[in-house]
Design an enzyme around this catalytic site. Sequence first.
Site, PDB file in Angstrom:
ATOM      1  N   ARG A 266     -14.837  -1.573   4.978  1.00  0.00           N
ATOM      2  CA  ARG A 266     -13.697  -2.495   4.982  1.00  0.00           C
ATOM      3  C   ARG A 266     -13.886  -3.731   5.849  1.00  0.00           C
ATOM      4  NH1 ARG A 266      -8.869  -0.356   8.615  1.00  0.00           N
ATOM      5  NH2 ARG A 266     -10.025   0.342  10.441  1.00  0.00           N
TER       6      ARG A 266
ATOM      7  N   HIS B  13      -6.302   3.428   0.527  1.00  0.00           N
ATOM      8  CA  HIS B  13      -5.198   3.403   1.496  1.00  0.00           C
ATOM      9  C   HIS B  13      -4.099   2.445   1.008  1.00  0.00           C
ATOM     10  CE1 HIS B  13      -3.043   3.106   5.244  1.00  0.00           C
ATOM     11  NE2 HIS B  13      -4.017   3.558   6.008  1.00  0.00           N
TER      12      HIS B  13
ATOM     13  N   GLU C 190      -1.782   7.560  -0.276  1.00  0.00           N
ATOM     14  CA  GLU C 190      -3.219   7.349  -0.335  1.00  0.00           C
ATOM     15  C   GLU C 190      -3.918   8.433  -1.145  1.00  0.00           C
ATOM     16  OE1 GLU C 190      -4.748   6.752   3.655  1.00  0.00           O
ATOM     17  OE2 GLU C 190      -2.711   6.354   4.351  1.00  0.00           O
TER      18      GLU C 190
END
Length: 334
Positions: free
Chosen positions: A127, A191, A299
């Site tokens: 990420r 997420h 999620e």
Amino acid sequence: MHVAPAAPSVETRFAVPRDFAAQVANAARAGAVDADELADFDVPGVRAGLFAGYPAVLIETPHAQAAIALHGGHLLSYVPSGQQDVLWMSPRQAQLPAAIRGGVPVIWPYFGRQGQAGDVPSHGFARTVQWRVTSVVRDEDGTVSLTLAPPQHADLGLALRMHVRIGPALEQTLETTNTGETAIAFTQALHSYFRVSDVAAVRVEGLDGLEFLDKNDEYARHTQTGDWVLDDARDPGRSDYIYAEAGGRYRLDDPGLGRRIELTTTGSRSVVVWNPGEAAAERSQDMDQGAWRGFLCIEAANAGPDVVQLAPGESHALTQRVRVLARDGGLAAR
């Protein structure tokens, strides 16, 4: 594609890849999305631009619009035609290469720091690095499918690709392949920050009777009774539950926005329901006051006791499919 059957396992303890720091530094310097690179695919409705201040791939189809930041391979927005955005984004922009708050962060190859030593970054190596687009295809009905990938680290033993399909529904898949010579056990999540009118007024269907681990209760095991609603008296708004062996189909009922968000998952044995709550949100550097009320994270995950095991050469796919429905169960009006 073959995946080893589920069995108790110990997560692989990953070392920080040798070139990870350089990749993060490169992400901090990254500028606009390369329009020429997208032009190579020559797909109508796909262009480079900005979304919420982030350089992004912008997608427009007859069914929906979307935006994907190459920083983190991060889905920033999905807006079905004539409707509001399904996803929530924090108005506070992160200073790259920090992870983006909101949208759909990619959590890989471990959830939080589950099974890891303390020297690795939270939620993995995907990420905070710059991804690239490897394919773009437009179907006859205008639906657009993209494949993206982060930098591949030879010493990690795993390779990742993400497939995103923008049409009447949103489909997003994390495809993980064991490229090494030994078995690997990993955790992961998409997420998703779903936009809601008020987190205190929504409910999540599809969890009744499931056991969950409560992070805010030292991971004590509890059983869900009825739908999930915001009822933690210890801290208004707070929820950090990992539901194990979950069913893979959930609905987020939001009377305030007059819609239900249907989430269907495959390759995901657990689901996480998260909101930081008022106190934790106020300590955050990337949330405005009261922002916690505007989203709920549901999620698609393999986390807690649900660990994915891959032998060398094997692959695993985690997929989520998102649709917006009217509260009477039909498709939401445009």
